[in-house]
Design a protein around this motif. Structure first.
Motif, short mmCIF file in Angstrom:
data_model
loop_
_atom_site.label_atom_id
_atom_site.label_comp_id
_atom_site.label_asym_id
_atom_site.label_seq_id
_atom_site.Cartn_x
_atom_site.Cartn_y
_atom_site.Cartn_z
N ALA A 41 42.69 39.26 33.34
CA ALA A 41 43.08 37.96 32.81
C ALA A 41 42.76 36.78 33.72
CB ALA A 41 44.57 37.98 32.47
N CYS A 42 42.76 36.98 35.02
CA CYS A 42 42.51 35.83 35.91
C CYS A 42 41.06 35.79 36.36
CB CYS A 42 43.45 35.88 37.12
SG CYS A 42 42.99 37.14 38.32
N GLU A 43 40.20 36.57 35.70
CA GLU A 43 38.78 36.61 36.09
C GLU A 43 38.60 37.01 37.54
OE1 GLU A 43 36.23 36.68 34.22
OE2 GLU A 43 37.39 36.34 32.39
N LYS A 44 39.34 38.00 37.95
CA LYS A 44 39.14 38.66 39.26
C LYS A 44 39.51 37.80 40.45
CE LYS A 44 35.15 40.67 36.99
NZ LYS A 44 33.70 40.73 36.99
N SER A 45 40.42 36.87 40.27
CA SER A 45 40.74 36.03 41.42
C SER A 45 42.08 36.38 42.05
CB SER A 45 40.67 34.56 41.04
OG SER A 45 41.54 34.31 39.97
N CYS A 46 42.55 37.58 41.82
CA CYS A 46 43.78 38.06 42.46
C CYS A 46 44.98 37.21 42.08
CB CYS A 46 43.60 38.09 43.98
SG CYS A 46 44.80 39.14 44.82
N ALA A 47 45.03 36.79 40.83
CA ALA A 47 46.12 35.93 40.41
C ALA A 47 46.83 36.45 39.16
CB ALA A 47 45.60 34.52 40.16
N CYS A 48 46.57 37.69 38.80
CA CYS A 48 47.32 38.29 37.70
C CYS A 48 47.51 39.75 38.11
CB CYS A 48 46.55 38.19 36.38
SG CYS A 48 45.10 39.27 36.29
#
Ligand code: FES
Length: 112
Positions: A41-48
């Motif tokens: 969900a966060c496009e791989k930015s370690c935010a979900c």
């Protein structure tokens, strides 16, 4: 080349899969490239936490998770000691066995 075995997951890969991986690729990218659509969900930015996976074998070959990843993981559904975020778990030179948890936080909040 290291191999990643994905254990069967009812929806994403009912038969399981054995995939070739390259060192330096994330577990999530290897899955996506091969048609296993783990949420991200966060496009791989370690935010979900929707890319949560459990590394059943080979966990110690991965570089350790950093604080941000650990904080995110705390919120994941079905957290285990060998849980990682798929987008942050980078394949090293060893084979891995990966289990995709049954639910993600998104599904849990939708279904309950
Ligand atoms: S895709 Fe969001 S933390 Fe991995």
């Amino acid at each position: 080349m290291p191999q990643i075995i994905f254990l069967p997951h009812e929806e994403l890969c009912p038969e399981g899969a054995a995939l070739e991986a390259k060192e330096g690729e994330s577990v999530l990218d290897v899955a996506l490239k091969n048609g296993i659509h783990i949420e991200h969900a966060c496009e791989k930015s370690c935010a979900c936490t929707t890319c949560h996976v459990v590394i059943r074998e080979g966990f110690d070959s991965l570089e350790e998770s950093d604080e941000l990843e650990d904080d995110m993981l705390d919120k994941a559904w079905g957290l285990e000691p060998e849980s990682r975020l798929g987008c942050q778990a980078v394949v090293a030179d060893e084979d891995l066995v990966v289990e995709i948890p049954k639910y993600t936080v998104n599904q849990v909040s939708e279904n309950h």
